[in-house]
Design an enzyme around this catalytic site. Sequence first.
Site, PDB file in Angstrom:
ATOM      1  N   ASP A  29     -77.999 -37.115  34.426  1.00 18.30           N
ATOM      2  CA  ASP A  29     -76.723 -36.543  34.816  1.00 18.30           C
ATOM      3  C   ASP A  29     -76.975 -35.593  35.974  1.00 18.30           C
ATOM      4  O   ASP A  29     -78.006 -34.907  36.007  1.00 18.30           O
ATOM      5  CB  ASP A  29     -76.059 -35.809  33.644  1.00 18.30           C
ATOM      6  CG  ASP A  29     -74.546 -35.801  33.812  1.00 18.30           C
ATOM      7  OD1 ASP A  29     -73.938 -36.882  33.765  1.00 18.30           O
ATOM      8  OD2 ASP A  29     -73.970 -34.711  34.020  1.00 18.30           O
ATOM      9  N   ASP A  54     -73.628 -37.906  49.424  1.00 17.88           N
ATOM     10  CA  ASP A  54     -74.721 -37.958  50.413  1.00 17.88           C
ATOM     11  C   ASP A  54     -74.269 -37.691  51.850  1.00 17.88           C
ATOM     12  O   ASP A  54     -74.981 -37.014  52.600  1.00 17.88           O
ATOM     13  CB  ASP A  54     -75.460 -39.301  50.332  1.00 17.88           C
ATOM     14  CG  ASP A  54     -76.440 -39.341  49.166  1.00 17.88           C
ATOM     15  OD1 ASP A  54     -76.767 -38.267  48.619  1.00 17.88           O
ATOM     16  OD2 ASP A  54     -76.883 -40.449  48.805  1.00 17.88           O
TER      17      ASP A  54
END
Length: 187
Positions: free
Chosen positions: A67, A144
């Site tokens: 996670d 990202d």
Amino acid sequence: MVTVDVTFVTSNPGKVAEVRRIFSDFDIGVRWSRRELPEPQSDRLEDVVRAKLRAAHRPGQAVVVEDSGLFVDALRGFPGVYSRFALDTIGLEGVLRVAKGQIRSARFRAVAGFRRGRTEILTEGEVRGELSGRPKGTGGFGFDPIFIPAGERETFAQMSAEGKDALSHRGLAMRSLARRIAALDGK
Ligand code: IMP
């Protein structure tokens, strides 16, 4: 030669590509079980990973779960454990809008978990950096394109996959997990 195999339970194909690459350096093969695991309401990644391990556990199988999230300092850690929800709702542009005009420092954090029988291992990784002014690059996934790791000029999405692995929260967490798994099997 691959001498250990684990089953990585996740619905996120981007994470699978990264973990396969990282684990292959340790001769650990990764099978993908594409499943959504239940997540408890908790603001700690560790709690979420322990719950995922309980749900993913199968007798005789070595399972890996993970996670992770993006924690923006000026937003007191938001979106954090709610990163996927934030991405699905307000998106990259929304997060940048909320953070606009604020100090841009942020960190990515990942907690990785392994379970085989009664053996359970948790590891973590963190990378500090800052939010970019606008999304840049096409590689990777999720946040990202808006995250520049400290000391770098490019976002994770502008780097090569291996470049991201070397610096990322997941790279750190998964390399320490792989080392611990390899040690379990006496390698
Ligand atoms: P999880 O599946 O609950 O762990 O959700 C993690 C979410 O955090 C992902 O869906 C992404 O939005 C974000 N995230 C975690 N790791 C990364 C990463 O390496 N790059 C970009 N976004 C990430």
